[in-house]
Every structure is written in C-alpha cells, then in structure tokens.
Design a protein around this motif. Sequence first.
Motif, PDB file in Angstrom:
ATOM      1  N   MET A   1       0.753  -1.291   0.016  1.00  0.00           N
ATOM      2  CA  MET A   1       0.041  -0.019   0.117  1.00  0.00           C
ATOM      3  C   MET A   1       0.616   1.208   0.079  1.00  0.00           C
ATOM      4  O   MET A   1       0.749   2.094  -1.123  1.00  0.00           O
ATOM      5  CB  MET A   1      -0.670  -0.051   1.287  1.00  0.00           C
ATOM      6  N   LEU A   2       1.528   1.154   1.134  1.00  0.00           N
ATOM      7  CA  LEU A   2       2.669   2.456   1.220  1.00  0.00           C
ATOM      8  C   LEU A   2       3.526   2.537   0.096  1.00  0.00           C
ATOM      9  O   LEU A   2       3.629   3.681  -0.337  1.00  0.00           O
ATOM     10  CB  LEU A   2       3.510   2.124   2.453  1.00  0.00           C
ATOM     11  N   ARG A   3       3.745   1.408  -0.738  1.00  0.00           N
ATOM     12  CA  ARG A   3       4.760   1.554  -1.820  1.00  0.00           C
ATOM     13  C   ARG A   3       3.928   2.031  -2.944  1.00  0.00           C
ATOM     14  O   ARG A   3       4.197   3.044  -3.564  1.00  0.00           O
ATOM     15  CB  ARG A   3       5.199   0.174  -2.109  1.00  0.00           C
ATOM     16  N   LYS A   4       2.653   1.633  -3.145  1.00  0.00           N
ATOM     17  CA  LYS A   4       1.790   2.153  -4.348  1.00  0.00           C
ATOM     18  C   LYS A   4       1.741   3.690  -4.311  1.00  0.00           C
ATOM     19  O   LYS A   4       1.716   4.418  -5.083  1.00  0.00           O
ATOM     20  CB  LYS A   4       0.485   1.338  -4.224  1.00  0.00           C
ATOM     21  N   ALA A   5       1.355   4.250  -3.020  1.00  0.00           N
ATOM     22  CA  ALA A   5       1.129   5.417  -2.610  1.00  0.00           C
ATOM     23  C   ALA A   5       2.405   6.239  -2.971  1.00  0.00           C
ATOM     24  O   ALA A   5       2.201   7.273  -3.766  1.00  0.00           O
ATOM     25  CB  ALA A   5       0.904   5.738  -1.083  1.00  0.00           C
ATOM     26  N   SER A   6       3.450   5.840  -2.924  1.00  0.00           N
ATOM     27  CA  SER A   6       4.820   6.425  -3.010  1.00  0.00           C
ATOM     28  C   SER A   6       5.006   6.420  -4.341  1.00  0.00           C
ATOM     29  O   SER A   6       5.515   7.641  -4.817  1.00  0.00           O
ATOM     30  CB  SER A   6       5.990   6.082  -2.149  1.00  0.00           C
ATOM     31  N   VAL A   7       4.641   5.490  -5.156  1.00  0.00           N
ATOM     32  CA  VAL A   7       5.041   5.579  -6.455  1.00  0.00           C
ATOM     33  C   VAL A   7       4.043   6.550  -7.132  1.00  0.00           C
ATOM     34  O   VAL A   7       4.627   7.220  -8.045  1.00  0.00           O
ATOM     35  CB  VAL A   7       4.699   4.024  -7.032  1.00  0.00           C
ATOM     36  N   GLY A   8       2.828   6.474  -6.809  1.00  0.00           N
ATOM     37  CA  GLY A   8       1.841   7.375  -7.289  1.00  0.00           C
ATOM     38  C   GLY A   8       2.429   8.669  -6.769  1.00  0.00           C
ATOM     39  O   GLY A   8       2.455   9.553  -7.763  1.00  0.00           O
ATOM     40  N   LEU A   9       2.682   8.883  -5.949  1.00  0.00           N
ATOM     41  CA  LEU A   9       3.530  10.306  -5.599  1.00  0.00           C
ATOM     42  C   LEU A   9       4.241  10.909  -6.218  1.00  0.00           C
ATOM     43  O   LEU A   9       4.560  11.871  -7.060  1.00  0.00           O
ATOM     44  CB  LEU A   9       3.886  10.433  -4.075  1.00  0.00           C
ATOM     45  N   VAL A  10       5.393  10.066  -6.856  1.00  0.00           N
ATOM     46  CA  VAL A  10       6.604  10.143  -7.557  1.00  0.00           C
ATOM     47  C   VAL A  10       6.033  10.579  -8.947  1.00  0.00           C
ATOM     48  O   VAL A  10       6.526  11.493  -9.519  1.00  0.00           O
ATOM     49  CB  VAL A  10       7.577   8.949  -7.601  1.00  0.00           C
ATOM     50  N   VAL A  11       5.176   9.793  -9.414  1.00  0.00           N
ATOM     51  CA  VAL A  11       4.556  10.132 -10.693  1.00  0.00           C
ATOM     52  C   VAL A  11       3.790  11.580 -10.690  1.00  0.00           C
ATOM     53  O   VAL A  11       4.076  12.154 -11.738  1.00  0.00           O
ATOM     54  CB  VAL A  11       3.522   9.055 -11.164  1.00  0.00           C
ATOM     55  N   ALA A  12       3.020  11.645  -9.802  1.00  0.00           N
ATOM     56  CA  ALA A  12       2.382  12.822  -9.692  1.00  0.00           C
ATOM     57  C   ALA A  12       3.308  14.100  -9.773  1.00  0.00           C
ATOM     58  O   ALA A  12       3.198  15.055 -10.499  1.00  0.00           O
ATOM     59  CB  ALA A  12       1.433  13.014  -8.741  1.00  0.00           C
ATOM     60  N   VAL A  13       4.344  13.915  -8.964  1.00  0.00           N
ATOM     61  CA  VAL A  13       5.295  15.082  -9.029  1.00  0.00           C
ATOM     62  C   VAL A  13       5.999  15.321 -10.287  1.00  0.00           C
ATOM     63  O   VAL A  13       6.043  16.425 -10.807  1.00  0.00           O
ATOM     64  CB  VAL A  13       6.362  14.839  -7.800  1.00  0.00           C
ATOM     65  N   ALA A  14       6.284  14.132 -11.036  1.00  0.00           N
ATOM     66  CA  ALA A  14       6.802  14.232 -12.247  1.00  0.00           C
ATOM     67  C   ALA A  14       5.984  14.822 -13.309  1.00  0.00           C
ATOM     68  O   ALA A  14       6.461  15.763 -13.982  1.00  0.00           O
ATOM     69  CB  ALA A  14       7.194  12.620 -12.652  1.00  0.00           C
ATOM     70  N   LEU A  15       4.645  14.719 -13.015  1.00  0.00           N
ATOM     71  CA  LEU A  15       3.880  15.290 -13.939  1.00  0.00           C
ATOM     72  C   LEU A  15       3.506  16.647 -13.713  1.00  0.00           C
ATOM     73  O   LEU A  15       3.446  17.322 -14.877  1.00  0.00           O
ATOM     74  CB  LEU A  15       2.291  14.700 -13.930  1.00  0.00           C
ATOM     75  N   VAL A  16       3.542  17.009 -12.454  1.00  0.00           N
ATOM     76  CA  VAL A  16       3.198  18.553 -12.551  1.00  0.00           C
ATOM     77  C   VAL A  16       4.658  19.442 -12.534  1.00  0.00           C
ATOM     78  O   VAL A  16       4.492  20.771 -12.414  1.00  0.00           O
ATOM     79  CB  VAL A  16       2.456  18.910 -11.243  1.00  0.00           C
ATOM     80  N   ALA A  17       5.734  18.900 -12.386  1.00  0.00           N
ATOM     81  CA  ALA A  17       7.121  19.527 -12.274  1.00  0.00           C
ATOM     82  C   ALA A  17       7.174  20.471 -13.299  1.00  0.00           C
ATOM     83  O   ALA A  17       7.700  21.557 -13.002  1.00  0.00           O
ATOM     84  CB  ALA A  17       8.143  18.465 -12.061  1.00  0.00           C
ATOM     85  N   PRO A  18       6.761  20.476 -14.688  1.00  0.00           N
ATOM     86  CA  PRO A  18       7.228  21.230 -15.461  1.00  0.00           C
ATOM     87  C   PRO A  18       6.330  22.718 -15.335  1.00  0.00           C
ATOM     88  O   PRO A  18       6.620  23.848 -15.984  1.00  0.00           O
ATOM     89  CB  PRO A  18       6.827  20.490 -16.918  1.00  0.00           C
ATOM     90  N   LEU A  19       5.167  22.548 -14.504  1.00  0.00           N
ATOM     91  CA  LEU A  19       4.301  23.596 -14.366  1.00  0.00           C
ATOM     92  C   LEU A  19       5.004  24.400 -13.220  1.00  0.00           C
ATOM     93  O   LEU A  19       4.641  25.620 -13.224  1.00  0.00           O
ATOM     94  CB  LEU A  19       2.835  23.334 -13.921  1.00  0.00           C
ATOM     95  N   VAL A  20       5.947  23.952 -12.627  1.00  0.00           N
ATOM     96  CA  VAL A  20       6.489  24.770 -11.383  1.00  0.00           C
ATOM     97  C   VAL A  20       7.861  25.022 -11.741  1.00  0.00           C
ATOM     98  O   VAL A  20       8.205  26.375 -11.336  1.00  0.00           O
ATOM     99  CB  VAL A  20       6.412  23.558 -10.284  1.00  0.00           C
ATOM    100  N   VAL A  21       8.736  24.327 -12.194  1.00  0.00           N
ATOM    101  CA  VAL A  21      10.098  24.674 -12.452  1.00  0.00           C
ATOM    102  C   VAL A  21      10.303  25.931 -13.585  1.00  0.00           C
ATOM    103  O   VAL A  21       9.290  25.860 -14.490  1.00  0.00           O
ATOM    104  CB  VAL A  21      11.028  23.541 -12.696  1.00  0.00           C
ATOM    105  N   ASP A  22      11.554  26.443 -13.712  1.00  0.00           N
ATOM    106  CA  ASP A  22      11.853  27.212 -14.677  1.00  0.00           C
ATOM    107  C   ASP A  22      12.568  26.549 -15.568  1.00  0.00           C
ATOM    108  O   ASP A  22      12.611  25.291 -15.864  1.00  0.00           O
ATOM    109  CB  ASP A  22      12.766  28.332 -14.038  1.00  0.00           C
ATOM    110  N   LEU A  23      12.769  27.232 -16.696  1.00  0.00           N
ATOM    111  CA  LEU A  23      13.313  26.678 -17.895  1.00  0.00           C
ATOM    112  C   LEU A  23      14.512  25.801 -17.961  1.00  0.00           C
ATOM    113  O   LEU A  23      14.584  24.758 -18.319  1.00  0.00           O
ATOM    114  CB  LEU A  23      13.167  27.677 -19.120  1.00  0.00           C
ATOM    115  N   PHE A  24      15.260  26.310 -17.082  1.00  0.00           N
ATOM    116  CA  PHE A  24      16.661  25.681 -16.981  1.00  0.00           C
ATOM    117  C   PHE A  24      16.511  24.228 -16.245  1.00  0.00           C
ATOM    118  O   PHE A  24      17.056  23.207 -16.733  1.00  0.00           O
ATOM    119  CB  PHE A  24      17.391  26.722 -16.072  1.00  0.00           C
TER     120      PHE A  24
END
Lengths: 338, 289
Positions: free
Chosen positions: A1-24
């Motif tokens: 469970m915990l593992r699935k949740a953390s994988v989901g979290l990683v993917v979610a972070v990866a998905l939204v990352a470009p909306l947050v970080v700068d071009l560099f």
Amino acid sequence: MLRKASVGLVVAVALVAPLVVDLFWLNLLTLALIYMPMVIGLNVLFGKANLVSFGQGGFFAIGAYVSALLTLQRGWNVWLAMLVGCVAAVVIGYVIARPVLRLKGLSLAMATLAFGQMVFILVQQLDVTGGPVGLSGIPAPSAPGIDFLEPRNFYWLALAVAVLAFVIASNLARSRYGRMFHALADSEVASRSVGVRVDRVKTLAFCFAAGLAGVAGAMYAHYFSFISSDTFNLELSLLVVIMVVVGGMKDLWGAVVGTIAIFVMREYLRSYQEYSELVYGLLLILVFMFARGGITGTAKAVFRRLRGGTDSGGGPGAGDGAAAPVAAGPLPKQEVGR
Amino acid sequence: MDQAIQFTLAGLTTGSIYALIALGFTLTYNSSGVVNFAQGEFVMLGGFLAVALYLTGLPLGLAAVGAVIGSALIAGIVHLLTLSRVPKLDTFGLLMVTVGIAIVLRTLMLLVWGSEERSLPAFTDGESIHVLGGTMPPQALWVIGTALVAMPLLYVFFTRTRIGDAMMAASDNRTGAKIVGIRTNRVALFAFMLGAGLAALGGVLIAPITTISFALGLEFSVKGFTAAVLGGFGSPVGAVVGGLSLGLIEKFGAGYISTGYQDLFALATLLVILIILPRGIVGSRALEA
C-alpha cells in the motif's frame, strides 16, 4: 500500500513538475528523462542478469543516427523513424550478442567497450553521419494539437517514454525471464541444468538494454535537433555505467535515482565542469569501496536497520520488482546473496 | 616495399609504448588481480610531469627520470588511499575503482595543466635515421631502445630479487603466498607503482613524438589492455609480443587502408581476440571473470 502510494506520488510530482520549475530545470529534467531508458536497460542487464556493458553509447548512437537520417534524408515520419532507430539498435545488439555474450565480467566489459568505440569511430569517420560537424535540423516529433517544440510538451513525452520503459523493465524483471536473469547471474551451469536456455535469455537481456539505449538516442536526436560524433564517446558509455552503479543496480528505482542524481549534480557544478567529472570519478570509487548497493541499496539498508532489521524487504522506497514473491517458478531460489 | 618498412618502423615505435603499458597491466593483474584502467592516465601523467620538470630548467634526462619516479609515487599514494583498503573486492569491483581513479586523475591533470597539448624536445638532436630504405626520427630509437632495455631488466628483477620473487609468488597463488608470509598487500602496492612507472616511462618517451593531453589517457588504457589481451593477459612475454603486434596492426592498417580508421583496427583486434583467442598469441590462463 505504502509503496503504491509513494510510486503514485513520484509520478504525480513528475507530471506537475514542468508547471512549477523554470526553463533551466525543465531542460535538465527532460535530459535526465531522455537518458533514463538507457540507464534502465543497463540496470536490468547489469543488475539482474549480471552482464555488464561498457558500450551502451554505441546503441545510443545507432538509435540517434538511424532516426535522424531517416527523417532528414528520407523524410520519414518522426515517430516511425524513432521506432526504427530502436529496432536498429536491437538488431545490431542481436548480431553481436551471440559472440560477445560468451564472455563474462571483465572480458565482456572490454568487448562491449570495443563495440561502442567502434561505433563512435564509424560515426566520426563516415560521410553520411557528418562526423564532428554532425547533423542539424533534425525535426521534432509532431502530433495533432501538440507542439513538441514547446519544452513542456517534450518533457511530458520524455516522461511517458521513461515510464513506459520502467514499466516494461519492471514487468520483464518480474516475469519468468526476470527469474531466469537472476538464475543465470548466480550460476549458468545450474540454470542450464534446470532447463534455462542460457544463450537465449542472455541475448534477450542484451537486446532489451540495446533497444532502450536506442530509444534514448532517438529521443536525444529529436530533442536537440542536432547531433555530432563528439557526444557518443567512451565517456557517454561510462557515464551510463556510473548512473546505474551510483543509483544502485539491485533495484530498478536505482536507475531513476542514479540518472537524476548525476544530472542534478552535473548542473549544480556546471560552472565548474571539470569538477563534475572529478565528482563522478570519486563517486565511482566510493560506491565500489564502501556502498556497493549505491544510493537505493544504502537507503534500503539504513531503512531496514531503523526498523530493527526485522524483515528483508519492502518499505516505501524498496520497489525491487524482481524480489516480489512468485509462487511457481522454474527455480526454487531467487535471491542468493552475492 | 619501402612503404612496408616504413610502416614496420612506425609500428614498432608505437608498439614499444603499448608493450610498456601492457607490461604494467600484466604486473598489476598478476600480483593483485587489479586490471588497472588508470594505466593510460599514468602515461599522460609521466608526460606532463616531464614537461613540467623540464620547464623548471632541469636537464631533460633528469626531468624524465623525475617524471617516472614522481608518477610511481603518486600511484603509490592513490593505491594507499583506495585499492589498499579493499583487498577483498572482486575483479570487477577493482576494475571499476580504477575506472574511477582514471577519471579523477584525468580531471586533476586538466585542472593543473589545462587542456593544451604539451610536448617535449627530442632526447637527441639529429637527422632522421635511414633503416633499410625507411626513415625514423632519432626519438623512435630512444623509444624502442628503452623498451628493449626495460624488458630484460624486468626479467632480472623478477628472477633475481626478493621482492620480484614475492611478486611472482603472489601472482602464482595469492593465498599460498600469504600463508608463507608474503605481505601481499605490499606486493600489490609495489606492483601498482611499478606498473604506473612503466606507463609513465612510455609517456615520457613519446612526449617528443606525439603530444601529451589529458584527453588521451583513456585511449592509451584501451590500447595497452588490447595489447595485453592480444599477447595473452597475464603473461609478460605476451605483453611485449602483443604490444609490438598491435603497433604493427595499427600502422599497417592505417597505411594500407585508411588513417582515419587507425583506432578501429585496434578495437576490432580487441573484440576479435577476446572472442576467438581469449588466451592470446602467447597463451596465458584466460582472463578471470
């Protein structure tokens, strides 16, 4: 469970990352994702099947040049060209697998190194590849309604490819082939005696790694729209090994962690490029001297100790696909400490 | 015909350097199981130190000797910091540590001496020497001559000195050597230093002919390893035979086929020999996995 949740979290972070970080940072992360399939492939080859390759740069180059040339000179569709680039790497991998995979360890490392360097010299010398001058104007992929020249879109594309590579690798490692990789890494003779067709299984692992390196190369070519022979030198092949080893080769997540860690470090030290090389070298020495499990292996060990050393696996970060319990298999034992 | 002689002379010159590097590989591997991928970096280090010492005003000969000794000492420090601490690492782990050492050394050389190519003046002035219709620079004679002198000296060292005996014993059977009281750790350290010294000697010798650059080290490592495998890994005679053969293969390939592909011939040799003749020309025990 915990593992699935953390994988989901990683993917979610990866998905939204470009909306947050700068071009560099976006460029940096895109690059890491482009390389990631290649690192995942070597992670499986090296970590699971215990076959090392010092020549992944060669397959990366094949993917890049085949795809680039097909689009530039034949006007092929970019997606198709990239696919063919990957297939070309697999085919070449298949051709050299038979003779080369009779070798082990050090000899295998040097034979693959020789292959990678031969590709490098061909790329440097042939007219069609443009040598050090290179090829420019390589088109970006296109799809209706999506502009891949927009950096964010390419990031998501690279993310999708990396996730796909990860999922396939994870399934492969969990499949009967994955167990066979483990088995022959432990003992080829024993594997053969229980009916594993060692040559085939090794070839599969090798071609898989070659194909993923080819994909990475093709993505690289169409992202930068320019490639030249200088990119595909021995340092590239060694860098992939370093990413695998530093991340930790006993766990597929090691490939993810290793790639990102090395890229992030390289960018932090960008104004002192020489120092980043120095750090690679030191990391390699330190890992082999003190922390053979790399980042993920060490983290797991620490985590285990914190929990009192009761169980042998699991935990949020411990997504070792191949260690998942499998009831029926051709082999009774999967995890034999080496 | 003249052409062939010319290629032979050039091949023997480069081949002598490869032989020195390959001998270093052999020494280190035999006495400690370390395949020292940093060998090529010590070639460059030798060259760089010789240039640096020469520029301080030392006579060339003294600079050359100083560079070789200096490189061996640096190798000793490196070994004490790294390989000496992990004597039980497997062959592959040891190789990876030396890859790390190679990367660190080349970066340090880049930081200290920059990316410019350096070279030394020839050891002796003079016209090109004519041999059987071919010509060679006097420096080539120095290269071949030094290699020719170094090899019998090594032989004497191994068969007539105590430490040489210890190294032979360790290479024959490391556990056995340990049991009879040989300090295998020291033997390993010494072999590493000696190997680095030989590589540095190669660097000093070619500095007047080609150039020295931080970027060339890895290439020399690959060539030296190829030479060692070609001759028969672990065999000193094989290292010499392999080195000279590799030099000839390269120069004849470059001369008759194409210069651009010179390195390709060496790599193809490595690949083919590993696959079809893993014991090399002279025949040694096959390389451990």
